[in-house]
Design an enzyme around this catalytic site. Structure first.
Site, PDB file in Angstrom:
ATOM      1  CB  CYS A  90      -1.674 -16.028 -13.297  1.00 52.13           C
ATOM      2  SG  CYS A  90      -0.613 -16.159 -14.560  1.00 52.13           S
ATOM      3  CD  GLU A 128     -10.865 -10.335 -11.892  1.00 48.22           C
ATOM      4  OE1 GLU A 128     -10.600  -9.476 -10.954  1.00 48.22           O
ATOM      5  OE2 GLU A 128     -10.376 -11.697 -11.331  1.00 48.22           O
ATOM      6  NE  ARG A 179     -10.896  -5.631  -7.631  1.00 47.10           N
ATOM      7  CZ  ARG A 179     -10.160  -6.082  -6.349  1.00 47.10           C
ATOM      8  NH1 ARG A 179     -10.162  -4.888  -5.742  1.00 47.10           N
ATOM      9  NH2 ARG A 179     -10.096  -7.284  -6.212  1.00 47.10           N
ATOM     10  NE  ARG A 181      -7.904  -7.136  -9.612  1.00 44.72           N
ATOM     11  CZ  ARG A 181      -7.399  -6.072  -9.167  1.00 44.72           C
ATOM     12  NH1 ARG A 181      -6.912  -5.203  -9.599  1.00 44.72           N
ATOM     13  NH2 ARG A 181      -7.180  -6.209  -7.756  1.00 44.72           N
TER      14      ARG A 181
END
Length: 459
Positions: A90, A128, A179, A181
Site C-alpha cells: 500500500c 489482503e 496475525r 490482517r
C-alpha cells in the site's frame, strides 16, 4: 457472467509471495492461471512448491513485474480468470485536486490491480493488507480503494474485514498465531447495480467479525502443535540459544522467581526497564515533564517498582553482576505471560524493545525481520519450516537450499492460509446468488479446513 472452469474455478495470484492464497484457493478447487511476484527468491520458493510439481499444460503463466503487464491503454497481459487475489503493498495516494477512483490510484501498485479488474472483471476479488490500511492514518488510501472497486463494478463493504488465524480452531484451518490482517472482498455485479445498492443503503458489512469461532477458545491453542520433533530437524544447533542468550534469560528468570517468592504474584505487566530502577525521589521533575507521556509513565512505574522492592532488586543485582554489561535491550523485560512461573515455560522474543515473554499458547505475528519466536521449553527458535506451518502451509512445504534469513522474511511477508480460506469461503457463501455456480459448488464442497492445516494431525 462467465462460467467457471471445469476444475471449479480459475484464479490469478498477484503479489503472490510464497503462495498463501494459492494454498487456500487450490484447496477450494481452484486452478491458478497467472502468478506475479517481483522478488526472485520468493518466486523461486513459490515455483518450487506450487508450479514445478504440475504437468506443463497445467502450469500458470508467471510474471515478474505486474506493471509491465498492465499498460495504461490497451488490454492487460493477464488471462481470463474467476478470482483475483493480491497481498498488495500500500503506497500513499495523491490527495491533490479533484481526482477520483482509478485516476487517483494511478502511480500506485493498487492501480495495476484495478486495471486488471477493469479489463477482466473476475467474479471475486480478494485483497489482503496489514491492519493499518483501515486505520485513521490511511483513511484516504482506504477510501480510494473502496471507491475504485465500486466504480469498476464490485460490491464491497466500506468496513474492513479484520481476521486472525488464531480465532479458528485446527478443524477450521486455524493456527496459533495472532496475525490481524485486513481482507477486502468484492463480487462483480456491475457499476450501475453497485450504485443502486448504495443508493438503497444495501451496503454489506464485514464478511466476518473478529471473534473466535463458535465453541473455540483462543486459550486452547498450544504452540507445540506446530513444532517438529527436535530429532527430525537437521542442524538443530543453529536454532538453539547461545550461551550468552541463555544467560540473559536465566538472570531475568531468577528475578521472576524471587519476585514470586516475595509477593506470591507474577511480575507487573508494564515494561521493566532496569536502567531506570532508581528511587522516585531522585527523578528530576523537569526531565519528566519534557518526556512524551508514554515514556514518563514507564519511568515513574519503574521507579515506584524499585522503591517497593528495593531489597529484592539490590540482592538480585548483586547475585548477577554481569547484568550491567548486558546490551541495553536485554536490560528490559516485557512480561506478558500473566501467572507463568518461569521464562523457560513461555514463548519469548528478543526484541529491540526488550525481552518479551508470553504464555505458550499462541504466538505473536511472524514478521519479515529477525524477531523469531523462541519456545522456552525447548530452548530454541522456531525453524523456517515451523514458521511456515504457523502460516498454515503443508508439512511438505520446502524453501529449498536458500538461507534461513530469506525464508523467515518470506514467511513473515506471507498470507495466513487458514484465515484467507475462511474469509473467502464465507464471502462466496454470502454472495452465492451472484457468482458462477461452478465456483460456488467447488468452494462450498471443499472441507472446512484446508488440507494444509493442522486439523489432519492435531485435531
Amino acid at each position: 457472467m462467465r462460467n467457471a472452469s471445469s476444475s471449479g474455478f480459475t484464479y490469478a495470484d498477484l503479489f503472490a509471495g510464497i503462495g498463501g492464497f494459492h494454498a487456500a484457493l487450490s484447496h477450494g478447487g481452484g486452478r491458478c492461471v497467472y502468478v506475479s511476484e517481483i522478488d526472485d527468491r520468493a518466486r523461486a520458493t513459490y515455483e518450487l512448491n506450487w508450479i514445478a510439481p504440475l504437468p506443463g499444460a497445467d502450469q500458470p503463466q508467471v510474471n515478474t513485474d505486474i506493471t509491465k503487464a498492465t499498460p495504461e491503454h490497451g488490454a492487460v497481459d493477464v488471462p481470463e480468470h474467476d478470482v483475483l487475489t493480491a497481498g498488495f503493498p500500500c503506497q500513499p495516494f495523491s490527495k491533490s485536486g479533484m481526482q477520483r477512483g482509478m485516476d487517483e490510484a494511478r502511480g500506485t501498485l493498487f492501480w495495476n490491480i484495478a486495471r486488471i479488474l477493469e479489463d477482466r472483471t473476475p467474479s471475486v476479488v480478494l485483497l489482503e493488507n496489514v491492519r493499518n490500511i483501515a486505520g485513521p492514518r490511511h483513511r484516504h488510501e482506504w477510501d480510494v480503494i473502496i471507491r475504485t472497486l465500486r466504480e469498476i463494478g464490485y460490491r464491497v463493504s466500506d468496513q474492513p474485514t479484520v481476521f486472525s488465524p488464531h480465532l479458528l480452531p485446527p478443524a477450521e484451518g486455524g493456527t496459533p498465531q495472532v496475525r490481524d490482517r485486513v481482507f477486502i472482498l468484492g463480487t462483480y455485479i456491475g457499476a450501475e447495480r453497485v450504485a443502486s445498492e448504495i443508493a438503497a443503503e444495501r451496503i454489506p458489512g464485514p464478511v466476518v467479525d473478529r471473534r473466535a469461532s463458535a465453541g473455540w477458545s483462543v486459550d486452547d491453542w498450544l504452540t507445540e502443535w506446530i513444532l517438529d520433533d527436535d530429532e527430525a530437524i537437521t542442524d538443530i544447533d543453529r536454532y538453539r540459544l547461545t550461551a550468552i542468550e541463555r544467560d540473559w534469560i536465566n538472570v531475568w528468570d531468577d528475578l521472576v522467581a524471587r519476585y514470586r517468592q516475595e509477593t506470591l504474584t507474577s511480575l507487573p505487566g508494564f515494561p521493566l526497564w532496569a536502567d531506570h530502577w532508581v528511587s522516585e525521589g531522585t527523578l528530576d521533575p523537569l526531565d519528566l515533564e519534557s518526556m512524551p507521556a508514554w515514556r514518563r509513565s514507564i519511568i515513574l512505574k519503574n521507579a515506584r517498582f524499585y522503591d517497593s522492592h528495593r531489597t529484592l532488586i539490590n540482592g538480585w543485582r548483586k547475585r548477577h553482576p554481569q547484568f550491567s554489561a548486558f546490551p541495553a535491550s536485554r536490560r528490559k523485560l516485557e512480561w506478558q505471560a500473566r501467572d507463568l512461573k518461569s521464562l523457560w515455560d513461555g514463548v519469548f522474543q528478543l526484541r529491540p524493545s526488550g525481552i518479551r515473554v508470553k504464555r505458550p499458547s499462541y504466538l505473536p505475528a511472524l514478521v519479515a525481520i529477525t524477531q523469531t519466536s523462541i519456545f522456552g521449553p525447548r530452548s530454541r527458535r522456531l525453524t523456517p519450516h515451523e514458521a511456515a506451518r504457523l502460516q498454515g502451509f503443508p508439512m511438505n512445504f520446502s524453501f529449498g537450499e536458500q538461507r534461513d534469513a530469506a525464508s523467515y522474511k518470506q514467511v513473515g511477508n506471507g498470507v495466513a492460509v487458514g484465515a484467507a480460506w475462511h474469509v473467502f469461503r464465507t464471502h462466496v457463501a454470502q454472495n452465492a446468488d451472484d457468482l458462477p455456480q461452478d465456483l460456488v459448488d467447488s468452494v462450498l464442497a471443499a472441507p472446512r479446513a484446508p488440507s494444509t492445516s493442522l486439523s489432519a494431525i492435531r485435531s
